[in-house]
Motif scaffolding. Sequence first.
Motif, PDB file in Angstrom:
ATOM      1  N   GLN A 186      41.636  24.643   3.363  1.00 12.05           N
ATOM      2  CA  GLN A 186      41.248  25.692   4.301  1.00 12.05           C
ATOM      3  C   GLN A 186      41.995  27.005   4.076  1.00 12.05           C
ATOM      4  O   GLN A 186      41.496  28.077   4.424  1.00 12.05           O
ATOM      5  CB  GLN A 186      41.463  25.216   5.737  1.00 12.05           C
ATOM      6  CG  GLN A 186      40.521  24.105   6.160  1.00 12.05           C
ATOM      7  CD  GLN A 186      39.061  24.470   5.914  1.00 12.05           C
ATOM      8  OE1 GLN A 186      38.582  25.488   6.394  1.00 12.05           O
ATOM      9  NE2 GLN A 186      38.360  23.643   5.145  1.00 12.05           N
ATOM     10  N   ASP A 202      44.558  19.985   1.340  1.00 12.26           N
ATOM     11  CA  ASP A 202      43.952  20.820   2.368  1.00 12.26           C
ATOM     12  C   ASP A 202      43.467  22.112   1.723  1.00 12.26           C
ATOM     13  O   ASP A 202      44.236  22.836   1.089  1.00 12.26           O
ATOM     14  CB  ASP A 202      44.981  21.115   3.467  1.00 12.26           C
ATOM     15  CG  ASP A 202      44.402  21.947   4.600  1.00 12.26           C
ATOM     16  OD1 ASP A 202      43.171  22.179   4.608  1.00 12.26           O
ATOM     17  OD2 ASP A 202      45.174  22.374   5.482  1.00 12.26           O
ATOM     18  N   GLY A 226      36.796  20.734  -1.128  1.00 16.24           N
ATOM     19  CA  GLY A 226      37.454  19.726  -0.313  1.00 16.24           C
ATOM     20  C   GLY A 226      36.877  18.338  -0.501  1.00 16.24           C
ATOM     21  O   GLY A 226      37.529  17.342  -0.179  1.00 16.24           O
TER      22      GLY A 226
END
Length: 231
Positions: free
Chosen positions: A130, A128, A122
């Motif tokens: 996650q 993104d 990241g």
Amino acid sequence: MSAQALAWTMLGGALLDAALGEPRRAHPLVGFGRMARALETALHADRRVRGVAAWLLAVLPLSAAAGALHWALWQWSPWLGGAYAAAVLYLAIGLRSLREHAMPVADALQAGELERARAAVGRIVSRDTQALDAERVAAAATESVLENGSDAVFAALFWFALLGPAGAVLYRLSNTLDAMWGYRTARFERFGWAAARIDDALNWLPARLTALTYAALGRGRRALRCWRAQA
């Protein structure tokens, strides 16, 4: 500058990068970024011509100054001129920094620590991370390293080899403006057009030479197939 002097100067810049890494404080690009933001504030309009003018004012004077100072120092002392050129190249490349950003991702994946790998990747990609699984984390890191191998290393070396310190400065500042202005948003669609297109032009040949180098040093046929299929 002779071919031999150029080779030694490029080696010197690469060794400085390997030994010192990216300057943690007072990197010249930080000051350039502030100047670019000021220029954007002063000149911004939803017109391509304003973006062209801003690019010219931001890049050309500093590139010309870098070239003129190198010429003057070289006339006085080739050793001093070579040292200056190596220092400029050191500030224009980021091979050690690229490794320092990529290795934490690889180490975390090898240790089976997916959350740590997601956090590490990241820091080098804008998406993104996650929800990424291990394979996608590895792919994101690999893509970033491959692209920045051209942007942060090969292209700067290429333009330095062609134009000396002026070429390295021209490329690095252009690449920085692309990162700042080269977006297809309401604010930058037209104003940032020149920054994006000029960066594309400066990267056209170095990017292809980088891809050929990767293929030559790796699994050549597979690399060439991936290049054709995925660019």
